[in-house]
Write a protein that holds these residues in place. Structure first.
Motif, PDB file in Angstrom:
ATOM      1  N   MET A   1       0.834  -1.193   0.000  1.00 37.92           N
ATOM      2  CA  MET A   1       0.000   0.000   0.000  1.00 37.92           C
ATOM      3  C   MET A   1       0.871   1.245   0.000  1.00 37.92           C
ATOM      4  O   MET A   1       1.813   1.354   0.756  1.00 37.92           O
ATOM      5  CB  MET A   1      -0.903   0.020   1.240  1.00 37.92           C
ATOM      6  N   ILE A   2       0.558   2.164  -0.904  1.00 42.30           N
ATOM      7  CA  ILE A   2       1.154   3.498  -0.896  1.00 42.30           C
ATOM      8  C   ILE A   2      -0.006   4.481  -0.890  1.00 42.30           C
ATOM      9  O   ILE A   2      -0.940   4.361  -1.680  1.00 42.30           O
ATOM     10  CB  ILE A   2       2.078   3.728  -2.098  1.00 42.30           C
ATOM     11  N   SER A   3       0.062   5.450   0.003  1.00 42.27           N
ATOM     12  CA  SER A   3      -1.070   6.337   0.250  1.00 42.27           C
ATOM     13  C   SER A   3      -1.136   7.495  -0.732  1.00 42.27           C
ATOM     14  O   SER A   3      -0.267   7.681  -1.595  1.00 42.27           O
ATOM     15  CB  SER A   3      -0.962   6.901   1.675  1.00 42.27           C
ATOM     16  N   GLU A   4      -2.166   8.314  -0.563  1.00 42.15           N
ATOM     17  CA  GLU A   4      -2.218   9.646  -1.144  1.00 42.15           C
ATOM     18  C   GLU A   4      -1.118  10.504  -0.522  1.00 42.15           C
ATOM     19  O   GLU A   4      -0.376  10.042   0.343  1.00 42.15           O
ATOM     20  CB  GLU A   4      -3.597  10.272  -0.881  1.00 42.15           C
ATOM     21  N   ILE A   5      -1.010  11.749  -0.923  1.00 44.39           N
ATOM     22  CA  ILE A   5      -0.013  12.638  -0.323  1.00 44.39           C
ATOM     23  C   ILE A   5      -0.436  12.951   1.103  1.00 44.39           C
ATOM     24  O   ILE A   5      -1.437  13.629   1.328  1.00 44.39           O
ATOM     25  CB  ILE A   5       0.151  13.925  -1.148  1.00 44.39           C
ATOM     26  N   ARG A   6       0.315  12.435   2.059  1.00 39.64           N
ATOM     27  CA  ARG A   6      -0.007  12.655   3.463  1.00 39.64           C
ATOM     28  C   ARG A   6       0.447  14.036   3.941  1.00 39.64           C
ATOM     29  O   ARG A   6      -0.244  14.689   4.708  1.00 39.64           O
ATOM     30  CB  ARG A   6       0.672  11.603   4.327  1.00 39.64           C
ATOM     31  N   VAL A   7       1.636  14.464   3.471  1.00 38.64           N
ATOM     32  CA  VAL A   7       2.228  15.707   3.975  1.00 38.64           C
ATOM     33  C   VAL A   7       2.952  16.414   2.837  1.00 38.64           C
ATOM     34  O   VAL A   7       3.659  15.770   2.047  1.00 38.64           O
ATOM     35  CB  VAL A   7       3.238  15.436   5.116  1.00 38.64           C
ATOM     36  N   ALA A   8       2.790  17.722   2.746  1.00 41.60           N
ATOM     37  CA  ALA A   8       3.626  18.563   1.883  1.00 41.60           C
ATOM     38  C   ALA A   8       4.504  19.415   2.788  1.00 41.60           C
ATOM     39  O   ALA A   8       4.010  20.064   3.716  1.00 41.60           O
ATOM     40  CB  ALA A   8       2.774  19.454   0.995  1.00 41.60           C
ATOM     41  N   THR A   9       5.813  19.399   2.530  1.00 39.40           N
ATOM     42  CA  THR A   9       6.773  20.149   3.342  1.00 39.40           C
ATOM     43  C   THR A   9       7.154  21.432   2.623  1.00 39.40           C
ATOM     44  O   THR A   9       7.574  21.401   1.461  1.00 39.40           O
ATOM     45  CB  THR A   9       8.022  19.300   3.617  1.00 39.40           C
TER      46      THR A   9
END
Length: 310
Positions: A1-9
């Motif tokens: 499983m690879i998620s959607e974009i969890r965090v933008a830095t």
């Protein structure tokens, strides 16, 4: 499983000023904070050994994905992308936030330290989806695509709680939208829409006759947030920002996706020809906790992080 974009830095020049801005404009709350430094950040972000970073993780109350990580480094940096002074540049360039009412949102941006680039413009995305869209700047002139959607009943984006959203998408400029879409499809994303738009030159400030190939990629398990918007200016070639999009630069530095098996994700990225930006590291990220993580470059040198919680 690879998620959607969890965090933008995002690198910022004044952490507290930016925190107040996102709180005032979008009701974002603090979900974690701390100071980071060391070799692990060198591998993950390209952080020099003698540099540290103060961070705060933001998002709507209770949110666990589509989050915003603001980072202030201990030395000044310059905005590498965002103000459209070099609009042909490739890589991460905008954060997209859905709002309940576009005019009120643009007013909030203008009165809380940001500015507006273009007023609300109405355009049709697909037969069952249209939007009022406005380009704005945060206090560091990082580009914000603030929009109000008008989805038809039954649309994937029809469910909405009427509050400013977590990050709906992180936008990248690409040299080849189709190639980028294929890369992210290998990571589990699927197209929400794929369209070449015309007569958008005035909205985006593009040369006359430039087409916009726009592909919005979603994770089917989370179609309403953390998407990737791929934008190619057809007939308007650009250049990589890989060497500039590193600390202490201001702007969107990386997008993070979560996996439940980092080793398998590494094999997948190797199989599709992705270039690693550093070695695998173990570290504690404020708001996320202990993770194993590794950074890669996308097709247009945009920096990505894959992480697995420990």
């Amino acid at each position: 499983m690879i998620s959607e974009i969890r965090v933008a830095t995002v690198g910022v020049s004044d952490l507290e000023r930016s925190r107040r801005f996102y709180a005032a404009c979008f009701d974002y709350v603090e979900l974690g904070a701390g100071r980071l430094s060391g070799e692990a950040l060198g591998q993950l972000w390209g952080l020099p050994a003698d540099m540290s970073a103060d961070t705060v993780l933001l998002g709507p109350e209770g949110a666990t994905s589509g989050l915003l990580r603001l980072v202030q480094f201990d030395r000044p940096g310059e905005l590498y992308w965002g103000d459209y002074s070099a609009m042909q540049d490739y890589g991460h360039y905008a954060l997209n936030v859905r709002v309940p009412e576009i005019q009120a949102a643009v007013h909030a941006v203008r009165t809380n330290g940001g500015s507006a680039k273009s007023g609300p413009t109405h355009w049709t995305v697909t037969p069952d989806l249209s939007a009022w869209d406005s380009l704005s700047y945060d206090p560091d002139r990082v580009l914000l695509d603030v929009f109000e959607l008008e989805p038809a009943p039954g649309s994937l984006l029809a469910d909405y709680d009427g509050r400013p959203s977590a990050l709906q998408t992180v936008a990248i400029h690409s040299s080849d939208a189709r190639r980028s879409a294929q890369f992210y499809a290998a990571l589990g994303m699927r197209p929400l829409y794929d369209k070449v738009l015309h007569r958008m030159e005035s909205f985006f400030g593009l040369p006359e006759g430039t087409g916009l190939h726009n592909i919005n990629m979603m994770n089917p398990q989370a179609p309403d947030l953390g998407r990737l918007e791929i934008a190619q200016y057809v007939g308007f070639p650009g250049r990589s920002q890989r060497d500039r999009a590193v600390p202490p630069a201001l702007g969107i530095l990386t997008a993070s996706l979560e996996t439940d098996d980092l080793a398998a994700a590494e094999l997948l990225l190797q199989a599709i020809g992705a270039e690693a930006a550093g070695e695998r590291v173990e570290l504690d990220l404020p708001g996320l906790g202990p993770v194993a993580a590794r950074a890669y470059f996308g097709p247009d040198d945009e920096r990505l992080e894959l992480y697995e919680r420990r």
